[in-house]
Scaffold this active site. Structure first.
Site, PDB file in Angstrom:
ATOM      1  N   GLU A   4       5.028  -4.215   5.633  1.00 26.61           N
ATOM      2  CA  GLU A   4       3.792  -4.962   5.449  1.00 26.61           C
ATOM      3  C   GLU A   4       3.130  -5.154   6.810  1.00 26.61           C
ATOM      4  O   GLU A   4       3.780  -5.105   7.852  1.00 26.61           O
ATOM      5  CB  GLU A   4       4.065  -6.320   4.810  1.00 26.61           C
ATOM      6  CG  GLU A   4       4.180  -6.282   3.299  1.00 26.61           C
ATOM      7  CD  GLU A   4       2.856  -5.965   2.612  1.00 26.61           C
ATOM      8  OE1 GLU A   4       1.800  -6.012   3.278  1.00 26.61           O
ATOM      9  OE2 GLU A   4       2.896  -5.657   1.407  1.00 26.61           O
ATOM     10  N   SER A  65      -5.958  -4.345  -7.123  1.00 25.97           N
ATOM     11  CA  SER A  65      -5.347  -5.440  -7.870  1.00 25.97           C
ATOM     12  C   SER A  65      -5.400  -6.745  -7.089  1.00 25.97           C
ATOM     13  O   SER A  65      -5.726  -7.802  -7.620  1.00 25.97           O
ATOM     14  CB  SER A  65      -3.895  -5.094  -8.223  1.00 25.97           C
ATOM     15  OG  SER A  65      -3.844  -3.969  -9.074  1.00 25.97           O
ATOM     16  N   ARG A  73     -12.435  -6.214   2.958  1.00 27.61           N
ATOM     17  CA  ARG A  73     -12.695  -5.113   2.040  1.00 27.61           C
ATOM     18  C   ARG A  73     -13.490  -5.568   0.812  1.00 27.61           C
ATOM     19  O   ARG A  73     -14.310  -4.818   0.280  1.00 27.61           O
ATOM     20  CB  ARG A  73     -11.381  -4.460   1.609  1.00 27.61           C
ATOM     21  CG  ARG A  73     -10.462  -5.337   0.767  1.00 27.61           C
ATOM     22  CD  ARG A  73      -9.237  -4.560   0.357  1.00 27.61           C
ATOM     23  NE  ARG A  73      -8.354  -5.329  -0.528  1.00 27.61           N
ATOM     24  CZ  ARG A  73      -7.228  -4.842  -1.037  1.00 27.61           C
ATOM     25  NH1 ARG A  73      -6.855  -3.615  -0.775  1.00 27.61           N
ATOM     26  NH2 ARG A  73      -6.489  -5.590  -1.832  1.00 27.61           N
ATOM     27  N   ASN A 117      -5.952  -4.127   2.870  1.00 27.75           N
ATOM     28  CA  ASN A 117      -6.130  -5.576   2.710  1.00 27.75           C
ATOM     29  C   ASN A 117      -5.929  -6.320   4.023  1.00 27.75           C
ATOM     30  O   ASN A 117      -5.847  -7.538   4.058  1.00 27.75           O
ATOM     31  CB  ASN A 117      -5.185  -6.131   1.641  1.00 27.75           C
ATOM     32  CG  ASN A 117      -3.727  -5.884   1.974  1.00 27.75           C
ATOM     33  OD1 ASN A 117      -3.360  -5.570   3.097  1.00 27.75           O
ATOM     34  ND2 ASN A 117      -2.875  -6.033   0.972  1.00 27.75           N
ATOM     35  N   TYR A 124      -1.384   0.641  11.369  1.00 26.21           N
ATOM     36  CA  TYR A 124      -1.219   0.269   9.967  1.00 26.21           C
ATOM     37  C   TYR A 124      -2.206   1.007   9.074  1.00 26.21           C
ATOM     38  O   TYR A 124      -3.420   0.822   9.168  1.00 26.21           O
ATOM     39  CB  TYR A 124      -1.411  -1.247   9.784  1.00 26.21           C
ATOM     40  CG  TYR A 124      -1.155  -1.706   8.363  1.00 26.21           C
ATOM     41  CD1 TYR A 124       0.146  -1.803   7.885  1.00 26.21           C
ATOM     42  CD2 TYR A 124      -2.197  -2.026   7.500  1.00 26.21           C
ATOM     43  CE1 TYR A 124       0.400  -2.220   6.581  1.00 26.21           C
ATOM     44  CE2 TYR A 124      -1.950  -2.440   6.198  1.00 26.21           C
ATOM     45  CZ  TYR A 124      -0.652  -2.536   5.754  1.00 26.21           C
ATOM     46  OH  TYR A 124      -0.407  -2.938   4.462  1.00 26.21           O
TER      47      TYR A 124
END
Length: 237
Positions: A4, A65, A73, A117, A124
């Site tokens: 992450e 989702s 974004r 996100n 990343y």
């Protein structure tokens, strides 16, 4: 092991002097494991990507989702959709997809909104970029600066939102490419020499970790893992 972004990873006390090895998407980790672009092998170098434009019946697509009005974004999407039609699906839009439906949409779209996100973190980028590259949709990237994307992906394989002064200017560019087939095809020239290498989660991670531990002989530890992982990105190149 963590994949992450720092923005979506909770800081924990007590990480100093605890870990000996890092497994991450960052290039400065001990074990680097991530989707990537690689030179074609002898088995694949003669295979030509079947760019079937007749099957592309959607211009811009987005599958999402995790929706947060404060995410960059989401703000960008809300502006972009004012200037161009976007086929938006996913849990947020009440249209969850299975794997086959997901692949079909990416194959049928000319452009895919590869909107991360999180942004401004070292190295990343996720499957949001590499899946459209694999399935034949041109990614429109929002996340890290372009120069970081170009460390891993050919510069002419994707479009970056920061190449344009506004969402409206980006929309105008996409509409122009929709009408100019030859210009659109240039975004697939990289496929003559390169291909996408995806990662097999999580088995591949375990194999890389085991191999590293078996072969590495010297000792090390991290004094400040938090400082390494949450350090801010530089704006320059």
């Amino acid at each position: 092991m963590n994949f992450e972004s720092p923005q979506n990873t909770r800081r924990l006390d007590g990480l100093e002097n605890l870990f000996n090895v890092t497994l991450n998407y960052r290039r400065d980790a001990d074990i680097v494991l991530r989707e990537q672009i690689m030179l074609k092998t002898e088995d694949t170098k003669d295979k030509i990507f079947p760019q079937v434009l007749d099957e592309k019946d959607k211009l811009v697509c987005w599958i999402v989702s995790n929706w947060n009005e404060n995410h960059e974004r989401v703000k960008y999407y809300n502006e972009l959709k004012k200037h161009i039609d976007i086929h938006a699906v996913g849990r947020h839009f009440g249209k969850e997809l299975n794997n086959a439906q997901y692949n079909e949409i990416l194959t049928r779209c000319k452009f895919y909104l590869s909107f991360e996100n999180t942004d401004r973190h070292y190295d990343y980028m996720t499957e949001k970029l590499f899946n459209p590259l694999t399935l034949g949709s041109v990614p429109v990237a929002l996340g890290a600066p372009r120069y970081i994307y170009e460390r891993f992906v050919p510069r002419d394989a994707f479009i970056h939102v920061k190449d344009f002064s506004s969402p409206q200017k980006l929309a105008e560019h996409l509409l122009s490419l929709d009408k100019n087939v030859e210009e659109y095809k240039k975004y697939f020239q990289w496929r003559k020499h390169f291909e996408v290498k995806l990662v097999n989660y999580p088995q591949e991670h375990a194999c890389h970790a085991c191999h590293y531990i078996r072969t590495k002989k010297n000792y090390q530890f991290f004094r400040n893992l938090n400082k390494w992982y949450w350090s801010p990105i530089n704006d320059g190149t």
